[in-house]
Design an enzyme around this catalytic site. Structure first.
Site, PDB file in Angstrom:
ATOM      1  N   SER A 186      54.447  73.780  63.719  1.00 45.10           N
ATOM      2  CA  SER A 186      53.311  72.845  63.828  1.00 45.10           C
ATOM      3  C   SER A 186      53.405  71.775  62.751  1.00 45.10           C
ATOM      4  CB  SER A 186      51.994  73.600  63.648  1.00 45.10           C
ATOM      5  OG  SER A 186      50.910  72.673  63.580  1.00 45.10           O
ATOM      6  N   TYR A 233      46.590  78.641  58.631  1.00 39.36           N
ATOM      7  CA  TYR A 233      47.408  78.335  59.817  1.00 39.36           C
ATOM      8  C   TYR A 233      48.633  77.522  59.403  1.00 39.36           C
ATOM      9  CZ  TYR A 233      48.862  76.116  64.182  1.00 39.36           C
ATOM     10  OH  TYR A 233      49.618  75.654  65.245  1.00 39.36           O
TER      11      TYR A 233
HETATM   12  N1  LIG Z   1      48.071  72.599  70.966  1.00 40.48           N
HETATM   13  C1  LIG Z   1      48.355  72.046  69.790  1.00 40.48           C
HETATM   14  O1  LIG Z   1      47.781  70.990  69.403  1.00 40.48           O
HETATM   15  C2  LIG Z   1      49.431  72.643  68.916  1.00 40.48           C
HETATM   16  C3  LIG Z   1      49.894  71.883  67.825  1.00 40.48           C
HETATM   17  C4  LIG Z   1      50.888  72.406  67.020  1.00 40.48           C
HETATM   18  C5  LIG Z   1      51.419  73.662  67.286  1.00 40.48           C
HETATM   19  N2  LIG Z   1      50.938  74.388  68.347  1.00 40.48           N
HETATM   20  C6  LIG Z   1      51.549  75.714  68.579  1.00 40.48           C
HETATM   21  O2  LIG Z   1      52.031  75.745  69.904  1.00 40.48           O
HETATM   22  C7  LIG Z   1      52.148  77.118  70.322  1.00 40.48           C
HETATM   23  C8  LIG Z   1      51.550  77.241  71.726  1.00 40.48           C
HETATM   24  O3  LIG Z   1      50.157  76.997  71.666  1.00 40.48           O
HETATM   25  P1  LIG Z   1      49.378  76.148  72.746  1.00 40.48           P
HETATM   26  O4  LIG Z   1      48.946  74.892  72.100  1.00 40.48           O
HETATM   27  O5  LIG Z   1      50.121  76.084  74.017  1.00 40.48           O
HETATM   28  O6  LIG Z   1      48.029  77.017  72.884  1.00 40.48           O
HETATM   29  P2  LIG Z   1      47.661  78.195  73.903  1.00 40.48           P
HETATM   30  O7  LIG Z   1      47.446  77.630  75.249  1.00 40.48           O
HETATM   31  O8  LIG Z   1      46.532  78.912  73.243  1.00 40.48           O
HETATM   32  O9  LIG Z   1      48.947  79.127  73.937  1.00 40.48           O
HETATM   33  C9  LIG Z   1      49.194  80.189  73.039  1.00 40.48           C
HETATM   34  C10 LIG Z   1      49.758  81.349  73.842  1.00 40.48           C
HETATM   35  O10 LIG Z   1      50.191  82.368  72.927  1.00 40.48           O
HETATM   36  C11 LIG Z   1      49.793  83.631  73.432  1.00 40.48           C
HETATM   37  N3  LIG Z   1      49.591  84.520  72.292  1.00 40.48           N
HETATM   38  C12 LIG Z   1      48.812  84.295  71.206  1.00 40.48           C
HETATM   39  N4  LIG Z   1      48.849  85.352  70.391  1.00 40.48           N
HETATM   40  C13 LIG Z   1      49.650  86.283  70.979  1.00 40.48           C
HETATM   41  C14 LIG Z   1      50.065  87.592  70.646  1.00 40.48           C
HETATM   42  N5  LIG Z   1      49.635  88.203  69.531  1.00 40.48           N
HETATM   43  N6  LIG Z   1      50.922  88.245  71.469  1.00 40.48           N
HETATM   44  C15 LIG Z   1      51.349  87.645  72.594  1.00 40.48           C
HETATM   45  N7  LIG Z   1      50.999  86.412  72.984  1.00 40.48           N
HETATM   46  C16 LIG Z   1      50.144  85.738  72.179  1.00 40.48           C
HETATM   47  C17 LIG Z   1      48.496  83.359  74.220  1.00 40.48           C
HETATM   48  O11 LIG Z   1      48.322  84.276  75.297  1.00 40.48           O
HETATM   49  P3  LIG Z   1      47.388  85.586  75.156  1.00 40.48           P
HETATM   50  O12 LIG Z   1      46.107  85.142  74.493  1.00 40.48           O
HETATM   51  O13 LIG Z   1      47.228  86.044  76.561  1.00 40.48           O
HETATM   52  O14 LIG Z   1      48.167  86.549  74.326  1.00 40.48           O
HETATM   53  C18 LIG Z   1      48.753  81.961  74.782  1.00 40.48           C
HETATM   54  O15 LIG Z   1      49.319  82.021  76.073  1.00 40.48           O
HETATM   55  C19 LIG Z   1      51.434  77.936  69.256  1.00 40.48           C
HETATM   56  O16 LIG Z   1      52.411  78.541  68.416  1.00 40.48           O
HETATM   57  C20 LIG Z   1      50.629  76.901  68.487  1.00 40.48           C
HETATM   58  O17 LIG Z   1      50.383  77.300  67.162  1.00 40.48           O
HETATM   59  C21 LIG Z   1      49.963  73.908  69.162  1.00 40.48           C
END
Ligand SMILES: NC(=O)c1ccc[n+]([C@@H]2O[C@H](COP(=O)([O-])OP(=O)(O)OC[C@H]3O[C@@H](n4cnc5c(N)ncnc54)[C@H](OP(=O)(O)O)[C@@H]3O)[C@@H](O)[C@H]2O)c1
Length: 248
Positions: A142, A152
């Protein structure tokens, strides 16, 4: 994406592939003709996305050693591409900690460490013996690792440090390990309904192109890092943020 005749299909595991960036990444590999497995904790979410994309899913908690161990029988025995994407800012899923509440602070920091560091480290450790020579590991970090966001950002910075050792360790087998660090990316569950339009507008105003990323844009960078074209790129952090944080 058109599949070239004769292109061998790769086996790809995408953690957190049920939603957001992970689902977009899984979609891109599936479209390219690869054999994709998505993972996450919520079986209903996974089964819906897996059906839509025509991929397989395995439900387990990637932060829990026993759960990861238990999933190994269902996960592929040979892996060409591992995308460790599961994670998120757990501060957005819990009530704010009161000033001076040390137990609350410790719990909040541990939650972000588990959600972002352990989810990445445990599955990579478990699948390393199954990685094919020349495989690719791509981890979603991130912009917060460089810009803050408390526990975070600290957890994502830890992932960057860990990735350097992973890249060093796996290089002898021709395996690369890189981090893709997104800025604000909408159409995900990341913000858990915690942000207003004003917050997003203020945040994206830091980007040169004045907008948030789409999950597909992050997925495209992951796809490139998993391709033959990226063969000499390893141990790196690739930022995808419209210029909100520039390389230095
Ligand atoms: N969206 C942003 O602005 C942003 C910016 C920078 C970085 N990121 C990073 O991008 C990645 C993807 O996030 P996203 O933005 O696509 O959000 P998201 O839609 O919330 O996706 C996160 C996914 O991770 C899974 N997950 C979380 N904890 C878990 C665990 N303990 N075991 C297994 N699965 C788990 C969740 O599914 P379940 O809840 O079903 O487990 C969910 O499908 C993350 O690492 C996040 O930190 C996001």
């Amino acid at each position: 994406m058109r599949v070239m005749p004769g292109t061998p299909s790769r086996t790809v595991v995408v953690t957190g592939g049920g939603t957001g960036i992970g689902a977009a990444t899984a979609a891109l590999f599936a479209e390219a003709g690869d054999d994709v497995v998505i993972t996450g904790r919520r079986e209903d979410v996974l089964s819906r996305t897996a059906k839509e994309l025509g991929v397989r899913y395995v439900a387990f908690d990637a932060a829990d050693p026993g759960s990861v161990r238990g999933a190994l029988t269902e996960l592929p025995t040979a892996v060409d591409v591992l995308v460790t994407n599961a994670g998120g800012n757990t501060d957005r899923q819990r009530p704010p900690v009161e000033a001076g509440d040390l137990d609350g602070v410790a719990a909040a920091w541990r939650a972000n460490f588990d959600a972002n560091v352990l989810t990445t480290v445990l599955i990579t450790e478990a699948l390393t013996p199954r990685l094919a020579d020349g495989a690719r590991v791509v981890t979603i970090g991130s912009i917060a690792a460089k810009q803050g966001s408390g526990s975070y950002g600290a957890a994502k910075a830890a992932v960057e440090a860990w990735n350097v050792d992973l890249a060093r360790k796996l290089a002898g087998r021709g395996i690369s390990a890189n981090v893709v660090a997104p800025g604000v990316t909408l159409d995900t569950e990341f913000f858990q309904g915690t942000v207003t339009e004003e917050w997003v507008a203020a945040r994206v105003s830091a980007a040169f192109d004045k907008r948030a990323a789409t999950p597909a844009e992050i997925a495209g960078t992951v796809f490139f890092l998993a391709s033959a074209a990226s063969s000499h790129i390893t141990g790196q952090v690739v930022h995808v943020n419209g210029g909100a944080y520039t390389a230095r």
